[in-house]
Design a protein around this motif. Structure first.
Motif, short mmCIF file in Angstrom:
data_model
loop_
_atom_site.label_atom_id
_atom_site.label_comp_id
_atom_site.label_asym_id
_atom_site.label_seq_id
_atom_site.Cartn_x
_atom_site.Cartn_y
_atom_site.Cartn_z
N ILE A 178 -0.29 15.78 14.96
CA ILE A 178 0.87 14.97 15.37
C ILE A 178 1.53 14.35 14.15
N ILE A 179 0.74 13.87 13.22
CA ILE A 179 1.29 13.27 12.00
C ILE A 179 2.02 14.32 11.17
N GLU A 180 1.44 15.50 11.05
CA GLU A 180 2.10 16.57 10.29
C GLU A 180 3.46 16.90 10.90
N GLU A 181 3.53 16.95 12.21
CA GLU A 181 4.79 17.28 12.90
C GLU A 181 5.83 16.17 12.78
N ASN A 182 5.39 14.94 12.56
CA ASN A 182 6.30 13.79 12.56
C ASN A 182 6.28 12.99 11.26
N GLN A 183 5.78 13.58 10.21
CA GLN A 183 5.65 12.89 8.93
C GLN A 183 6.96 12.26 8.48
N SER A 184 8.05 12.97 8.59
CA SER A 184 9.34 12.44 8.12
C SER A 184 9.77 11.22 8.94
N GLU A 205 0.85 -1.19 0.00
CA GLU A 205 0.00 0.00 0.00
C GLU A 205 0.88 1.25 0.00
N PRO A 206 0.32 2.40 -0.36
CA PRO A 206 1.09 3.65 -0.26
C PRO A 206 1.47 3.92 1.20
N PHE A 207 2.44 4.83 1.39
CA PHE A 207 2.85 5.22 2.74
C PHE A 207 1.64 5.56 3.58
N HIS A 208 1.54 4.97 4.76
CA HIS A 208 0.46 5.31 5.68
C HIS A 208 0.86 4.92 7.10
N ILE A 209 0.07 5.38 8.03
CA ILE A 209 0.31 5.09 9.45
C ILE A 209 -1.04 4.78 10.10
N HIS A 210 -1.03 3.83 11.00
CA HIS A 210 -2.21 3.52 11.81
C HIS A 210 -2.00 4.15 13.18
N HIS A 235 -5.85 4.15 20.16
CA HIS A 235 -5.97 4.54 21.57
C HIS A 235 -7.18 3.79 22.11
N ASN A 236 -6.94 2.96 23.12
CA ASN A 236 -7.98 2.09 23.64
C ASN A 236 -8.57 1.27 22.49
N GLU A 237 -9.85 1.32 22.28
CA GLU A 237 -10.48 0.54 21.21
C GLU A 237 -10.69 1.35 19.93
N LYS A 238 -10.17 2.58 19.90
CA LYS A 238 -10.32 3.45 18.74
C LYS A 238 -9.12 3.29 17.81
N ASN A 239 -9.35 3.42 16.51
CA ASN A 239 -8.24 3.34 15.57
C ASN A 239 -8.54 4.17 14.33
N ALA A 240 -7.47 4.53 13.64
CA ALA A 240 -7.58 5.30 12.41
C ALA A 240 -6.38 4.97 11.52
N LYS A 241 -6.54 5.29 10.26
CA LYS A 241 -5.47 5.10 9.28
C LYS A 241 -5.36 6.38 8.47
N TYR A 242 -4.13 6.89 8.36
CA TYR A 242 -3.86 8.10 7.59
C TYR A 242 -2.86 7.81 6.50
N TRP A 243 -3.14 8.27 5.27
CA TRP A 243 -2.15 8.28 4.22
C TRP A 243 -1.14 9.35 4.59
N LEU A 244 0.10 9.15 4.21
CA LEU A 244 1.16 10.08 4.62
C LEU A 244 1.60 11.07 3.54
N ASP A 245 1.33 10.79 2.26
CA ASP A 245 1.83 11.68 1.22
C ASP A 245 0.85 11.77 0.08
N PRO A 246 -0.07 12.73 0.11
CA PRO A 246 -0.25 13.76 1.13
C PRO A 246 -1.00 13.20 2.35
N ILE A 247 -0.90 13.92 3.43
CA ILE A 247 -1.55 13.48 4.67
C ILE A 247 -3.07 13.65 4.52
N ARG A 248 -3.76 12.54 4.70
CA ARG A 248 -5.23 12.60 4.70
C ARG A 248 -5.78 11.35 5.40
N LEU A 249 -6.91 11.53 6.02
CA LEU A 249 -7.56 10.44 6.73
C LEU A 249 -8.09 9.41 5.74
#
Length: 78
Positions: A60-66, A21-26, A29-43
């Motif tokens: 947080i993702i914008e500050e730590n994207q690299s 898949e393209p660059f992304h991060i999961h 927190h507790n039972e909540k989750n999300a997935k963001y694409w990293l380039d460009p950043i979007r939910l």
């Protein structure tokens, strides 16, 4: 599921089978989750987070994207 980063209650990670898949991060927190694409950043998806939390997570993702992209490259370059 290597943990890449922690910020407050949030754990940022990716799955070892995410290679095709393209660059992304999961994030979870507790039972909540999300997935963001990293380039460009979007939910990409979210389950349980409210708008305020999603905005905070995006910041947080914008500050730590690299960091996330470097970790992705290091992990999946093998």
């Amino acid at each position: 599921m290597p943990t890449i980063f922690r910020s407050g209650p949030y754990r940022f990670f990716f799955y070892s089978n995410d290679r095709d898949e393209p660059f992304h991060i999961h994030v979870e927190h507790n039972e909540k989750n999300a997935k963001y694409w990293l380039d460009p950043i979007r939910l990409q998806s979210s389950d349980g987070f409210n708008r305020f939390e999603l905005k905070r997570i995006r910041s947080i993702i914008e500050e730590n994207q690299s960091i996330f992209m470097e970790a992705w490259n290091a992990y999946f370059s093998n």
